[in-house]
Design an enzyme around this catalytic site. Structure first.
Site, short mmCIF file in Angstrom:
data_model
loop_
_atom_site.label_atom_id
_atom_site.label_comp_id
_atom_site.label_asym_id
_atom_site.label_seq_id
_atom_site.Cartn_x
_atom_site.Cartn_y
_atom_site.Cartn_z
N ASP A 28 0.87 -1.17 0.00
CA ASP A 28 0.00 0.00 0.00
C ASP A 28 0.91 1.22 0.00
OD1 ASP A 28 -2.19 1.73 0.20
OD2 ASP A 28 -2.21 1.61 2.40
N GLU A 88 -2.63 -1.85 -4.83
CA GLU A 88 -3.85 -1.22 -5.30
C GLU A 88 -3.52 -0.26 -6.44
OE1 GLU A 88 -6.68 1.97 -3.21
OE2 GLU A 88 -6.70 0.03 -2.19
N HIS A 161 -2.50 1.01 6.88
CA HIS A 161 -1.69 0.79 5.68
C HIS A 161 -1.22 -0.67 5.58
CE1 HIS A 161 -1.67 5.04 4.80
NE2 HIS A 161 -1.33 5.28 6.05
#
Length: 184
Positions: A28, A88, A161
């Site tokens: 992340d 992501e 995170h």
């Protein structure tokens, strides 16, 4: 110029002599905090190896913060030796400067993975939510709860995170073609 890396380790009873186990590094990316999560997967079952964050201090120069992310991620890759990585995909937010910082951190992460010959797959936020919770519109708390349940952890993964990075790794385990092999 030292950044901080926070690690959280959980013992796994997996035997690394079993060749079908695949190790996934979920990421992340962010300038202030880059979350990471490492899981071992075999035949649809995932087990926590480690998770944490790479933190950079706002009083460091921008370029040094990016360098810290790169160096610390190199150390993580060297220690855990992942077979693949996932993160992501970037979605554009209203805060342009924040989006640019995330994009730069993501670029550094992508470069680090490429230099280490680790294939990376990106997933849309809705794909991650769907894969982990079954809900496309799940909030962070629900993703955190399901990440805890899927990895059979006693406590929720914190900070966010790291939880998001693990959710990304779990998503990759669902969509990848290596979830074959021996049962544990």
């Amino acid at each position: 110029m030292d950044g901080e890396v926070q690690f959280f380790l959980e013992k796994s009873n997996l035997s690394f002599s079993q060749k079908k186990i695949k190790r996934i590094l979920g990421l992340d990316p962010g300038l202030a905090n880059t979350g990471f999560g490492v899981i071992d997967c075999v035949k649809g079952s995932c087990h926590l190896v480690s998770y944490g964050t790479i933190e950079t201090k706002p009083d460091f120069s921008h370029q040094n913060r990016l360098l810290i992310i790169f160096k610390k991620l190199q150390e993580i890759i060297k220690e855990f030796k992942p077979d693949s990585a996932s993160m992501e995909s970037l979605f554009f937010s209203r805060n342009v400067s924040s989006a640019l910082n995330v994009a730069e951190a993501k670029g550094v992460v992508s470069l680090c993975l490429a230099l280490n010959k680790i294939p990376v797959t990106e997933y849309k936020p809705n794909q991650i939510k769907q894969a982990v919770t079954g809900e496309v519109k799940a909030d962070k708390k629900l993703v955190q709860k399901y990440t805890q349940m899927l990895l059979k952890l006693d406590n929720p993964v914190k900070p966010d995170h790291a939880s998001d990075a693990l959710a990304c790794a779990i998503t990759h385990s669902h969509f990848s073609d290596f979830n074959l092999g021996v049962k544990i």
